[in-house]
Design a protein around this motif. Structure first.
Motif, PDB file in Angstrom:
ATOM      1  N   LYS A   7       0.941  -1.069   0.187  1.00 22.77           N
ATOM      2  CA  LYS A   7       0.083  -0.072  -0.191  1.00 22.77           C
ATOM      3  C   LYS A   7       0.878   1.213  -0.056  1.00 22.77           C
ATOM      4  O   LYS A   7       1.897   1.260   0.643  1.00 22.77           O
ATOM      5  CB  LYS A   7      -0.966   0.023   1.066  1.00 22.77           C
ATOM      6  CG  LYS A   7      -1.842  -1.061   1.161  1.00 22.77           C
ATOM      7  CD  LYS A   7      -3.018  -0.733   2.299  1.00 22.77           C
ATOM      8  CE  LYS A   7      -4.044  -2.065   2.407  1.00 22.77           C
ATOM      9  NZ  LYS A   7      -4.982  -1.856   3.259  1.00 22.77           N
ATOM     10  N   PRO A  20       4.671   3.314   3.264  1.00 21.62           N
ATOM     11  CA  PRO A  20       4.905   3.622   4.696  1.00 21.62           C
ATOM     12  C   PRO A  20       5.266   2.279   5.134  1.00 21.62           C
ATOM     13  O   PRO A  20       5.067   1.155   4.976  1.00 21.62           O
ATOM     14  CB  PRO A  20       3.209   4.030   5.087  1.00 21.62           C
ATOM     15  CG  PRO A  20       2.418   3.648   4.057  1.00 21.62           C
ATOM     16  CD  PRO A  20       3.480   3.467   2.602  1.00 21.62           C
ATOM     17  N   LYS A  21       6.235   2.671   6.302  1.00 24.52           N
ATOM     18  CA  LYS A  21       6.652   1.628   7.106  1.00 24.52           C
ATOM     19  C   LYS A  21       5.825   1.072   8.395  1.00 24.52           C
ATOM     20  O   LYS A  21       5.825   0.024   8.986  1.00 24.52           O
ATOM     21  CB  LYS A  21       8.178   1.846   7.621  1.00 24.52           C
ATOM     22  CG  LYS A  21       9.375   1.985   6.464  1.00 24.52           C
ATOM     23  CD  LYS A  21      10.496   2.437   6.828  1.00 24.52           C
ATOM     24  CE  LYS A  21      11.333   2.714   5.750  1.00 24.52           C
ATOM     25  NZ  LYS A  21      12.638   3.405   6.075  1.00 24.52           N
ATOM     26  N   ARG A  22       4.951   2.053   8.582  1.00 23.77           N
ATOM     27  CA  ARG A  22       4.175   1.882   9.831  1.00 23.77           C
ATOM     28  C   ARG A  22       2.632   2.280   9.176  1.00 23.77           C
ATOM     29  O   ARG A  22       2.587   3.080   8.456  1.00 23.77           O
ATOM     30  CB  ARG A  22       4.453   2.909  10.997  1.00 23.77           C
ATOM     31  CG  ARG A  22       5.819   2.757  11.635  1.00 23.77           C
ATOM     32  CD  ARG A  22       6.132   3.798  12.626  1.00 23.77           C
ATOM     33  NE  ARG A  22       5.513   5.164  12.382  1.00 23.77           N
ATOM     34  CZ  ARG A  22       6.399   6.006  11.626  1.00 23.77           C
ATOM     35  NH1 ARG A  22       7.591   5.437  11.255  1.00 23.77           N
ATOM     36  NH2 ARG A  22       5.740   7.155  11.548  1.00 23.77           N
ATOM     37  N   SER A  23       1.658   1.514   9.886  1.00 21.41           N
ATOM     38  CA  SER A  23       0.370   1.901   9.354  1.00 21.41           C
ATOM     39  C   SER A  23      -0.321   3.388   9.791  1.00 21.41           C
ATOM     40  O   SER A  23      -1.280   3.992   8.935  1.00 21.41           O
ATOM     41  CB  SER A  23      -0.838   1.157  10.278  1.00 21.41           C
ATOM     42  OG  SER A  23      -0.756   1.144  11.711  1.00 21.41           O
ATOM     43  N   ASN A  24       0.447   4.125  10.598  1.00 19.19           N
ATOM     44  CA  ASN A  24       0.133   5.169  10.888  1.00 19.19           C
ATOM     45  C   ASN A  24       0.800   6.472  10.147  1.00 19.19           C
ATOM     46  O   ASN A  24       0.671   7.583  10.605  1.00 19.19           O
ATOM     47  CB  ASN A  24      -0.258   5.736  12.248  1.00 19.19           C
ATOM     48  CG  ASN A  24       1.096   5.514  13.038  1.00 19.19           C
ATOM     49  OD1 ASN A  24       2.010   5.111  12.628  1.00 19.19           O
ATOM     50  ND2 ASN A  24       0.904   6.038  14.320  1.00 19.19           N
ATOM     51  N   GLN A  25       1.869   6.116   9.524  1.00 25.04           N
ATOM     52  CA  GLN A  25       2.961   7.044   8.876  1.00 25.04           C
ATOM     53  C   GLN A  25       2.145   7.908   7.730  1.00 25.04           C
ATOM     54  O   GLN A  25       1.682   7.249   6.729  1.00 25.04           O
ATOM     55  CB  GLN A  25       3.899   6.096   8.385  1.00 25.04           C
ATOM     56  CG  GLN A  25       5.205   7.040   7.705  1.00 25.04           C
ATOM     57  CD  GLN A  25       6.350   6.198   7.178  1.00 25.04           C
ATOM     58  OE1 GLN A  25       6.496   5.068   7.358  1.00 25.04           O
ATOM     59  NE2 GLN A  25       7.327   6.926   6.668  1.00 25.04           N
ATOM     60  N   LYS A  26       2.389   9.124   7.826  1.00 23.54           N
ATOM     61  CA  LYS A  26       1.817  10.294   6.817  1.00 23.54           C
ATOM     62  C   LYS A  26       2.671  10.808   5.882  1.00 23.54           C
ATOM     63  O   LYS A  26       2.323  11.370   4.847  1.00 23.54           O
ATOM     64  CB  LYS A  26       0.971  11.075   7.624  1.00 23.54           C
ATOM     65  CG  LYS A  26      -0.138  10.528   8.216  1.00 23.54           C
ATOM     66  CD  LYS A  26      -1.055  11.330   8.851  1.00 23.54           C
ATOM     67  CE  LYS A  26      -2.322  10.849   9.725  1.00 23.54           C
ATOM     68  NZ  LYS A  26      -2.811  11.805  10.407  1.00 23.54           N
TER      69      LYS A  26
END
Length: 123
Positions: A7, A20-26
């Protein structure tokens, strides 16, 4: 074989697409996040600058008028002449049924037709 679907996200600062490396990275990088937040804060400071300048001026007038005293009484003409802008204040409070107009840690209230009482709050 399982195919993993990556994604992607769009960086709000640069508009670049990244994974993104994290689910909440913007943001694509920490540097972009810091720059974005600094630009946003600068924009907010600039929007408030004119009002804050008037409020700071009003506070200086009240500080000068009260001097070393905790409370004084002055006429409306005196306060206008000193440069107080009655349209700009930070908040209002009610003390013993009297509504006080406040500018940071100073407050003033109309005590008769043309006289204001000015007090320092949090003494």
């Amino acid at each position: 074989m399982k195919e993993e679907i990556m994604k992607t996200a769009i960086d709000p600062l640069t508009g670049e697409e990244f994974v993104p490396k994290r689910s909440n990275q913007k943001f694509a990088s920490r540097k972009n996040q810091i720059r974005y937040n600094n630009l946003k804060a600068a924009e907010e400071r600039q929007a408030k600058a004119k009002t804050r300048k008037i409020l700071d001026s009003n506070r200086k007038v009240l500080q000068w008028v009260t001097g070393p005293n905790d409370e004084v009484e002055r006429s409306m003409d005196f306060l206008k002449g000193a440069g107080l802008n009655f349209q700009y204040f930070t908040h209002k409070i009610k003390i013993q049924g009297v509504t006080w107009t406040c500018i940071d840690d100073y407050a003033f209230a109309l005590i008769n037709k043309n006289t204001f009482k000015i007090i320092k709050l949090n003494q």
